[in-house]
Write a protein that holds these residues in place. Structure first.
Motif, short mmCIF file in Angstrom:
data_model
loop_
_atom_site.label_atom_id
_atom_site.label_comp_id
_atom_site.label_asym_id
_atom_site.label_seq_id
_atom_site.Cartn_x
_atom_site.Cartn_y
_atom_site.Cartn_z
N THR A 118 42.64 43.62 51.49
CA THR A 118 43.25 44.95 51.40
C THR A 118 42.92 45.71 52.68
O THR A 118 41.85 45.53 53.26
CB THR A 118 42.74 45.74 50.18
OG1 THR A 118 41.32 45.92 50.29
CG2 THR A 118 43.05 45.01 48.88
N PRO A 119 43.82 46.58 53.13
CA PRO A 119 43.61 47.27 54.41
C PRO A 119 42.64 48.44 54.28
O PRO A 119 42.36 48.92 53.19
CB PRO A 119 45.02 47.78 54.74
CG PRO A 119 45.63 48.01 53.40
CD PRO A 119 45.11 46.93 52.51
N ALA A 120 42.10 48.88 55.43
CA ALA A 120 41.36 50.14 55.46
C ALA A 120 42.38 51.25 55.19
O ALA A 120 43.51 51.20 55.66
CB ALA A 120 40.72 50.34 56.83
N ALA A 176 23.74 48.63 32.97
CA ALA A 176 24.92 49.08 33.71
C ALA A 176 25.66 47.87 34.24
O ALA A 176 25.06 46.96 34.83
CB ALA A 176 24.49 49.99 34.85
N VAL A 177 26.96 47.85 34.05
CA VAL A 177 27.81 46.75 34.51
C VAL A 177 28.76 47.28 35.57
O VAL A 177 29.47 48.27 35.33
CB VAL A 177 28.62 46.14 33.35
CG1 VAL A 177 29.54 45.03 33.86
CG2 VAL A 177 27.69 45.59 32.27
N THR A 178 28.76 46.65 36.73
CA THR A 178 29.68 47.03 37.79
C THR A 178 30.92 46.14 37.73
O THR A 178 30.81 44.91 37.73
CB THR A 178 29.03 46.88 39.18
OG1 THR A 178 27.87 47.72 39.24
CG2 THR A 178 30.00 47.27 40.29
N VAL A 179 32.08 46.78 37.64
CA VAL A 179 33.35 46.05 37.59
C VAL A 179 34.12 46.37 38.87
O VAL A 179 34.35 47.53 39.19
CB VAL A 179 34.19 46.43 36.37
CG1 VAL A 179 35.48 45.62 36.34
CG2 VAL A 179 33.40 46.22 35.08
N GLU A 180 34.47 45.32 39.60
CA GLU A 180 35.30 45.47 40.80
C GLU A 180 36.73 45.07 40.44
O GLU A 180 36.95 44.12 39.69
CB GLU A 180 34.78 44.59 41.93
CG GLU A 180 35.54 44.80 43.25
CD GLU A 180 34.96 43.96 44.38
OE1 GLU A 180 34.65 44.53 45.43
OE2 GLU A 180 34.83 42.73 44.18
N PHE A 181 37.69 45.80 40.96
CA PHE A 181 39.07 45.52 40.62
C PHE A 181 40.00 46.02 41.72
O PHE A 181 39.57 46.73 42.64
CB PHE A 181 39.44 46.18 39.29
CG PHE A 181 39.12 47.65 39.20
CD1 PHE A 181 40.08 48.61 39.47
CD2 PHE A 181 37.84 48.08 38.84
CE1 PHE A 181 39.79 49.97 39.38
CE2 PHE A 181 37.54 49.43 38.75
CZ PHE A 181 38.51 50.38 39.03
N LEU A 182 41.25 45.64 41.61
CA LEU A 182 42.27 46.12 42.53
C LEU A 182 43.01 47.28 41.89
O LEU A 182 43.26 47.27 40.68
CB LEU A 182 43.28 45.02 42.87
CG LEU A 182 42.77 43.81 43.65
CD1 LEU A 182 43.91 42.80 43.82
CD2 LEU A 182 42.25 44.23 45.00
N ILE A 183 43.37 48.26 42.70
CA ILE A 183 44.31 49.29 42.27
C ILE A 183 45.55 49.07 43.10
O ILE A 183 45.54 49.26 44.32
CB ILE A 183 43.74 50.70 42.47
CG1 ILE A 183 42.48 50.87 41.62
CG2 ILE A 183 44.79 51.76 42.12
CD1 ILE A 183 41.75 52.16 41.86
N LEU A 184 46.60 48.58 42.45
CA LEU A 184 47.82 48.21 43.15
C LEU A 184 48.57 49.45 43.65
O LEU A 184 48.25 50.57 43.28
CB LEU A 184 48.71 47.38 42.24
CG LEU A 184 48.05 46.13 41.65
CD1 LEU A 184 48.98 45.41 40.70
CD2 LEU A 184 47.58 45.19 42.75
N ALA A 185 49.56 49.22 44.48
CA ALA A 185 50.30 50.33 45.08
C ALA A 185 51.01 51.18 44.03
O ALA A 185 51.26 52.37 44.25
CB ALA A 185 51.32 49.80 46.09
N VAL A 234 49.20 51.98 48.94
CA VAL A 234 48.85 50.59 49.19
C VAL A 234 47.82 50.13 48.17
O VAL A 234 47.14 50.93 47.53
CB VAL A 234 48.27 50.39 50.62
CG1 VAL A 234 49.32 50.68 51.67
CG2 VAL A 234 47.03 51.28 50.82
N ALA A 235 47.70 48.81 48.02
CA ALA A 235 46.69 48.24 47.14
C ALA A 235 45.31 48.36 47.80
O ALA A 235 45.19 48.29 49.03
CB ALA A 235 47.00 46.78 46.85
N SER A 236 44.28 48.56 46.99
CA SER A 236 42.92 48.67 47.52
C SER A 236 41.93 48.21 46.46
O SER A 236 42.26 48.14 45.27
CB SER A 236 42.62 50.11 47.93
OG SER A 236 42.66 50.97 46.81
N LYS A 237 40.72 47.90 46.91
CA LYS A 237 39.66 47.50 45.99
C LYS A 237 38.86 48.72 45.57
O LYS A 237 38.74 49.70 46.30
CB LYS A 237 38.74 46.49 46.67
CG LYS A 237 39.43 45.20 47.09
CD LYS A 237 38.51 44.33 47.91
CE LYS A 237 39.26 43.14 48.50
NZ LYS A 237 38.42 42.33 49.39
#
Length: 273
Positions: A163-165, A201-210, A252-255
């Motif tokens: 994913t872009p900056a 505590a649980v950390t969840v990483e995901f994408l947020i689409l455009a 744009v999509a991002s993490k």
């Protein structure tokens, strides 16, 4: 003549009801949900048309194109591990009452249990239709619509996606306070964790689409167990659309990461990273 008109109309609905696109992580293809062949579909259509004795077919408010968009934007796909992209066919049978309400929703060929359940929930909450008419009067009428859902590989972790900056970060609608409220409202503290007095505590990483949808969730860090990771994933998967990140004025999509805290008794909170 009436049969030909109904055939043309119903075929149009059939085609418009087929939709595909990028949806949140979902279920794997199941042999029971395999699509019908063209011959089987035509036979099914013929049986449906033979049962229809109406002058005007029921219609979704604002027409079939809007129905297509409404289904695509409201259908929530449950998380089940999926190693390959899959197309899942779901045949929905339902009654459009003379009042316009959609009731008695069923899945004709049960396949992926979680997906079938979400489709039934979706159709049960549909806006009121324009009912079918017979001799100018509204009548009850059963209908069947096939849904073709394209589901991406849900085992592809956000870390594997470039994913872009971005110029502006994604935001939960309403900000951090709204996010914390959402987590508290949605959380179902796992019974085994509660019985054992487990917190964490649980950390969840995901994408947020455009388009703002949440996709490809994955837990980060050491595993606590006792169902905490599964519940944290479920909370993230059910999230409503976010305000997506922007780059040069375009979405744009991002993490993104969210920390979901499990605290007894019920002092849950979340903070975004």
């Amino acid at each position: 003549m009436l049969y030909r008109l109904l055939h043309a109309y119903f075929t149009q609905i059939l085609l418009l009801a087929l939709f595909s696109g990028i949806l949140p992580p979902a279920a794997a293809q199941d042999s029971a949900s395999a699509p019908l062949s063209e011959a089987e579909m035509r036979a099914e259509l013929a049986r449906e048309l033979d049962a229809m004795r109406v002058d005007v077919m029921p219609q979704f408010p604002q027409g079939e194109e809007y129905m297509h968009a409404w289904i695509a934007s409201h259908l929530k796909i449950p998380y089940v591990e999926l190693r390959n992209d899959s197309i899942v066919m779901v045949y929905v049978d339902f009654l459009v009452e003379r009042t316009g309400y959609v009731t008695d929703v069923k899945i004709k060929y049960p396949g992926i249990r979680q997906l079938d359940k979400e489709v039934v929930t979706l159709f049960s909450g549909m806006p009121r239709w324009k009912p079918g008419l017979l001799n100018g009067k509204p009548v009850d009428l059963r209908m069947t619509l096939p849904l073709r859902v394209t589901i991406p590989n849900s085992l592809r972790k956000p870390a594997d996606v470039t994913t872009p900056a971005v110029n502006s970060l994604p935001q939960f609608n309403g900000g951090g306070q709204a996010l914390r409220y959402y987590v508290r409202k949605t959380m179902q503290y796992p019974k085994e964790a509660k019985a054992a007095g487990i917190e964490g505590a649980v950390t969840v990483e995901f994408l947020i689409l455009a388009n703002g949808r949440v996709g490809n969730p994955s837990t980060v860090g050491n595993v606590i167990g006792y169902g905490l990771e599964e519940e944290a994933m479920r909370i993230v998967e059910k999230m409503p659309k976010w305000i997506p990140a922007r780059l040069d004025g375009k979405a744009v999509a991002s993490k993104h990461q969210v920390v979901i805290r499990f605290e007894l008794p019920g002092k849950q909170a979340a903070e975004g990273k």
